[in-house]
Motif scaffolding. Structure first.
Motif, PDB file in Angstrom:
ATOM      1  N   THR A   1       0.713  -1.193   0.013  1.00 13.36           N
ATOM      2  CA  THR A   1       0.076   0.096  -0.061  1.00 13.36           C
ATOM      3  C   THR A   1       1.089   1.109  -0.012  1.00 13.36           C
ATOM      4  O   THR A   1       1.875   1.275   0.205  1.00 13.36           O
ATOM      5  N   GLY A   2       0.222   2.483  -0.446  1.00 10.50           N
ATOM      6  CA  GLY A   2       1.146   3.558  -0.249  1.00 10.50           C
ATOM      7  C   GLY A   2       1.230   4.028  -1.716  1.00 10.50           C
ATOM      8  O   GLY A   2       0.567   3.867  -2.666  1.00 10.50           O
ATOM      9  N   ASN A   3       2.155   5.068  -1.941  1.00  8.55           N
ATOM     10  CA  ASN A   3       2.353   5.854  -3.076  1.00  8.55           C
ATOM     11  C   ASN A   3       3.454   5.071  -4.050  1.00  8.55           C
ATOM     12  O   ASN A   3       4.474   4.717  -3.570  1.00  8.55           O
ATOM     13  N   GLN A   4       2.924   4.716  -5.203  1.00 11.61           N
ATOM     14  CA  GLN A   4       3.633   3.840  -5.960  1.00 11.61           C
ATOM     15  C   GLN A   4       4.816   4.625  -6.496  1.00 11.61           C
ATOM     16  O   GLN A   4       5.649   4.242  -7.440  1.00 11.61           O
ATOM     17  N   LYS A   5       4.840   5.813  -6.520  1.00 10.20           N
ATOM     18  CA  LYS A   5       5.800   6.747  -6.775  1.00 10.20           C
ATOM     19  C   LYS A   5       6.763   7.182  -5.800  1.00 10.20           C
ATOM     20  O   LYS A   5       7.583   8.151  -6.118  1.00 10.20           O
ATOM     21  N   ALA A   6       6.830   6.772  -4.647  1.00 16.39           N
ATOM     22  CA  ALA A   6       7.537   7.242  -3.526  1.00 16.39           C
ATOM     23  C   ALA A   6       9.156   7.049  -3.733  1.00 16.39           C
ATOM     24  O   ALA A   6       9.641   6.156  -4.193  1.00 16.39           O
ATOM     25  N   ASP A   7       9.809   7.758  -3.158  1.00 10.53           N
ATOM     26  CA  ASP A   7      11.358   7.827  -3.058  1.00 10.53           C
ATOM     27  C   ASP A   7      11.674   6.641  -1.879  1.00 10.53           C
ATOM     28  O   ASP A   7      12.833   6.170  -2.142  1.00 10.53           O
ATOM     29  N   LEU A   8      10.678   6.542  -0.919  1.00 15.92           N
ATOM     30  CA  LEU A   8      10.989   5.478   0.030  1.00 15.92           C
ATOM     31  C   LEU A   8       9.968   4.300   0.023  1.00 15.92           C
ATOM     32  O   LEU A   8       8.957   4.482  -0.024  1.00 15.92           O
TER      33      LEU A   8
ATOM     34  N   ASP B   1       3.963   9.608   1.276  1.00 18.25           N
ATOM     35  CA  ASP B   1       5.429   9.677   1.232  1.00 18.25           C
ATOM     36  C   ASP B   1       6.228   8.072   1.105  1.00 18.25           C
ATOM     37  O   ASP B   1       7.374   8.148   0.831  1.00 18.25           O
ATOM     38  N   CYS B   2       5.429   7.053   1.148  1.00 17.04           N
ATOM     39  CA  CYS B   2       5.885   5.781   1.148  1.00 17.04           C
ATOM     40  C   CYS B   2       5.349   4.739   0.674  1.00 17.04           C
ATOM     41  O   CYS B   2       4.086   4.986   0.379  1.00 17.04           O
TER      42      CYS B   2
ATOM     43  N   LYS C   1      23.026  -0.537  -2.984  1.00 17.01           N
ATOM     44  CA  LYS C   1      22.870  -1.888  -3.572  1.00 17.01           C
ATOM     45  C   LYS C   1      22.176  -1.349  -4.845  1.00 17.01           C
ATOM     46  O   LYS C   1      20.898  -0.941  -4.729  1.00 17.01           O
ATOM     47  N   ASN C   2      22.444  -1.610  -6.056  1.00 13.71           N
ATOM     48  CA  ASN C   2      22.097  -1.156  -7.493  1.00 13.71           C
ATOM     49  C   ASN C   2      21.428   0.244  -7.206  1.00 13.71           C
ATOM     50  O   ASN C   2      20.348   0.500  -7.734  1.00 13.71           O
ATOM     51  N   SER C   3      22.357   1.180  -6.771  1.00 11.07           N
ATOM     52  CA  SER C   3      21.917   2.640  -6.730  1.00 11.07           C
ATOM     53  C   SER C   3      20.666   2.758  -5.755  1.00 11.07           C
ATOM     54  O   SER C   3      20.269   3.808  -6.065  1.00 11.07           O
ATOM     55  N   VAL C   4      20.291   1.922  -5.070  1.00 10.29           N
ATOM     56  CA  VAL C   4      19.291   2.164  -3.989  1.00 10.29           C
ATOM     57  C   VAL C   4      20.070   2.148  -2.619  1.00 10.29           C
ATOM     58  O   VAL C   4      20.839   1.350  -2.331  1.00 10.29           O
ATOM     59  N   TRP C   5      19.747   3.041  -1.922  1.00 16.80           N
ATOM     60  CA  TRP C   5      20.313   3.213  -0.418  1.00 16.80           C
ATOM     61  C   TRP C   5      19.391   2.526   0.463  1.00 16.80           C
ATOM     62  O   TRP C   5      18.144   2.593   0.386  1.00 16.80           O
TER      63      TRP C   5
ATOM     64  N   ALA D   1      10.829  -2.914  -8.835  1.00 16.60           N
ATOM     65  CA  ALA D   1      11.079  -2.340 -10.189  1.00 16.60           C
ATOM     66  C   ALA D   1      10.142  -1.251 -10.593  1.00 16.60           C
ATOM     67  O   ALA D   1      10.517  -0.494 -11.427  1.00 16.60           O
ATOM     68  N   LEU D   2       8.999  -1.407 -10.352  1.00 16.13           N
ATOM     69  CA  LEU D   2       7.915  -0.537 -10.746  1.00 16.13           C
ATOM     70  C   LEU D   2       8.177   0.971  -9.721  1.00 16.13           C
ATOM     71  O   LEU D   2       7.949   1.798 -10.389  1.00 16.13           O
ATOM     72  N   ILE D   3       8.357   0.674  -8.826  1.00 20.64           N
ATOM     73  CA  ILE D   3       8.431   1.836  -7.900  1.00 20.64           C
ATOM     74  C   ILE D   3       9.667   2.717  -8.078  1.00 20.64           C
ATOM     75  O   ILE D   3       9.888   4.235  -8.001  1.00 20.64           O
ATOM     76  N   ARG D   4      10.940   1.950  -8.289  1.00 12.21           N
ATOM     77  CA  ARG D   4      12.322   2.329  -8.251  1.00 12.21           C
ATOM     78  C   ARG D   4      12.436   3.570  -7.304  1.00 12.21           C
ATOM     79  O   ARG D   4      12.807   4.676  -7.368  1.00 12.21           O
ATOM     80  N   PRO D   5      12.497   3.003  -5.943  1.00  3.90           N
ATOM     81  CA  PRO D   5      12.531   3.805  -4.796  1.00  3.90           C
ATOM     82  C   PRO D   5      13.977   4.362  -4.574  1.00  3.90           C
ATOM     83  O   PRO D   5      14.960   3.563  -5.212  1.00  3.90           O
ATOM     84  N   LYS D   6      14.472   5.414  -4.073  1.00  2.21           N
ATOM     85  CA  LYS D   6      15.672   5.753  -3.699  1.00  2.21           C
ATOM     86  C   LYS D   6      16.238   5.191  -2.720  1.00  2.21           C
ATOM     87  O   LYS D   6      17.225   5.082  -2.541  1.00  2.21           O
ATOM     88  N   ILE D   7      15.349   4.945  -1.612  1.00  2.00           N
ATOM     89  CA  ILE D   7      15.612   4.139  -0.496  1.00  2.00           C
ATOM     90  C   ILE D   7      14.728   3.081   0.024  1.00  2.00           C
ATOM     91  O   ILE D   7      13.613   3.223  -0.248  1.00  2.00           O
ATOM     92  N   ILE D   8      15.528   2.083   0.462  1.00  5.88           N
ATOM     93  CA  ILE D   8      14.433   1.012   1.065  1.00  5.88           C
ATOM     94  C   ILE D   8      15.086   0.874   2.546  1.00  5.88           C
ATOM     95  O   ILE D   8      15.906   0.642   2.885  1.00  5.88           O
ATOM     96  N   VAL D   9      13.750   0.796   3.305  1.00  3.65           N
ATOM     97  CA  VAL D   9      14.356   0.603   4.772  1.00  3.65           C
ATOM     98  C   VAL D   9      13.764  -0.688   5.138  1.00  3.65           C
ATOM     99  O   VAL D   9      12.463  -0.878   4.925  1.00  3.65           O
TER     100      VAL D   9
END
Ligand code: URA
Length: 186
Positions: free
Chosen positions: A30-37, A77-78, A146-150, A111-119
């Motif tokens: 759930t959430g924003n499918q375009k989120a950075d996080l 936001d996520c 990892k693979n350009s994702v923090w 792959a669909l979201i392409r987040p900048k950060i994964i927590v």
């Protein structure tokens, strides 16, 4: 790679492991499918299984509070998902074969979201996504790219409910997530 609709439909009908026999709902995310996080938990608990929404039980309420400390909202936001999409009986840890059967859905979501950060929320997600030998007590809050994702991990909200003495460390980790978000958005 599937699109969102194809992916959610495939997941809803999944019979990839034995958990399909006992689930009430698949808990897709759930959430924003375009989120950075992106936040990744372990797997659905009872309330999540009944509602089909991740982190809606007591741990979820704490997670919302944790996000609000750093001015984040779960809807905007996520994006929140889990390593496995169906509840293990009595909330036991997900088995390796269950994780293996399910992980492709999460890969597709990333792959669909392409987040900048994964927590990663807790040990299980951190072991799966960061390092099989991950030690949450020693490594929480540390960043790896990892693979350009923090990527980082924090204690699972359920662990914080069980042991409130871990909360100050998590507060620091949350601040670090806020800083990293600022950094990657520059
Ligand atoms: N714990 C998790 O890891 N995920 C959920 O969705 C709920 C509780």
């Amino acid at each position: 790679m599937l699109d969102w609709m194809g992916l959610e439909q495939a997941c809803a009908q999944c019979k990839g492991c034995g958990l399909c026999e006992t689930r009430h709902n698949v808990v897709f995310g759930t959430g924003n499918q375009k989120a950075d996080l992106m936040l990744v938990g372990e797997g659905p608990g009872e309330q999540e299984d009944l509602t089909g929404v991740p982190f809606v039980g007591p741990a979820g309420q704490l997670l919302d509070d944790m996000l609000s400390i750093i001015d984040l909202d779960r809807k905007t936001d996520c994006y929140i998902a889990n390593i496995i999409k169906c509840r293990p009986p009595r909330n036991r840890d997900p088995l390796e074969i269950e994780q293996d059967a399910c992980i492709e859905y999460l890969r597709n979501q990333v792959a669909l979201i392409r987040p900048k950060i994964i927590v990663c929320l807790g040990r299980i997600a951190a072991m799966r996504l960061i390092d099989p030998k991950y030690r949450i007590t020693h490594q929480h809050g540390q960043w790896v790219e990892k693979n350009s994702v923090w990527m980082t991990a924090i204690y699972h909200p359920s662990a914080l409910l069980r042991d409130p003495s871990k909360r100050p460390e998590t507060f620091e980790d949350l601040l670090s997530i806020r800083e990293k978000l600022k950094e990657v958005r520059k």
